[in-house]
Write a protein that holds these residues in place. Sequence first.
Motif, PDB file in Angstrom:
ATOM      1  N   ILE A  37       0.440  -0.146   6.671  1.00 24.86           N
ATOM      2  CA  ILE A  37      -0.279  -1.242   7.335  1.00 24.86           C
ATOM      3  C   ILE A  37       0.189  -1.351   8.786  1.00 24.86           C
ATOM      4  N   GLU A  70       2.696   7.829   9.095  1.00 24.65           N
ATOM      5  CA  GLU A  70       1.432   7.187   8.713  1.00 24.65           C
ATOM      6  C   GLU A  70       0.459   7.129   9.887  1.00 24.65           C
ATOM      7  N   ALA A 122       4.972  13.301   5.019  1.00 23.97           N
ATOM      8  CA  ALA A 122       4.946  11.938   4.490  1.00 23.97           C
ATOM      9  C   ALA A 122       6.293  11.634   3.855  1.00 23.97           C
ATOM     10  N   ARG A 147      -1.403   0.701  11.445  1.00 24.85           N
ATOM     11  CA  ARG A 147      -2.741   0.305  11.905  1.00 24.85           C
ATOM     12  C   ARG A 147      -2.683  -0.980  12.718  1.00 24.85           C
ATOM     13  N   LEU A 163       0.833  -1.204   0.000  1.00 24.80           N
ATOM     14  CA  LEU A 163       0.000   0.000   0.000  1.00 24.80           C
ATOM     15  C   LEU A 163       0.863   1.247   0.000  1.00 24.80           C
ATOM     16  N   ARG A 164       1.479   1.581   1.124  1.00 25.17           N
ATOM     17  CA  ARG A 164       2.484   2.635   1.223  1.00 25.17           C
ATOM     18  C   ARG A 164       3.421   2.194   2.341  1.00 25.17           C
TER      19      ARG A 164
END
Lengths: 224, 80
Positions: A62, A94, A101, A65, A57-58
């Motif tokens: 992940i 993130e 970023a 989270r 994803l980036r």
Amino acid sequence: MKTAVIVFPGSNRDRDMFHALELITGTRPLSVWHTETTLPDVDLVIVPGGFSYGDYLRSGAIAARSPILKDMIARANAGVSILGVCNGFQILTEAGLLPGALMRNAGLNFVCKEVLLETVNNTTRFSNAFAKGQVWRCPVAHHDGNYFADADTLKAIEDNGQVVFRYANGTNPNGSIHDIAGIINEKGNVLGMMPHPENLVEPLQGGTDGRALFESLISALETA
Amino acid sequence: MKARVTVTLKNGVLDPQGKAIEGALGGLGFGGIGSVRQGKVFDIELTGSNKDAVRDDLAQMCEKLLANTVIENYAIEIVE
């Protein structure tokens, strides 16, 4: 100084961090798996480098989270010191603990080399053992280290002295805006940086320039 | 229900991958290319049947994970 290192699937600099911390603090850090929900009672939490979740994803998206992050964010808000290196820096941005970023390197290449860093702000708990303006050697190894923040955010972090480390003498390896290599949150207890100070802490590694960062924390946290 | 979420870089954010693709297209002899920006597409199947509720859920998914709103915009389309 009691420390803990959070380990995610795909972390790979966690052992380097364990080694550096044990060498410098004299105490072996605790290892915390990402699925745990409570961090141990420590003075410093480290989010290590690597490629958590394969950078899917980036980079860091992940991992940011993961279950353990909830408690880490609560600790950050309570003032506990948190250091994120490389993928750890990506995870902290993130997770919203640091502004901006980290994007793909401007030259598109993975960079694995030594750069020079300037300590721009030596009044933080992570940088007090450096002289202001001190230029020191530090390794980098990343693909997504190109720091970006919008104009308002950039102005705010510059004005607040939140830029702690900058790439020096033309060694910016990734196109980071304002040569930013490491930033701190407004409160001064969460620092993220792309370079790896833990990889330059003993002569066998070719130098000890990175030790000052950990010594800063020892002097700040053990006298607190 | 099926939805398509498109995530793109905000204007003004450097896109080195898009630049490299732009250069490669030029190298293949394609002329008339102004610029290329790379993004991501997510095709998501959902069990809900209320379009508004699904759209709200998708917006939450974008805000919390699918997009990094520091650098990216997102667009939600209910496909069927």
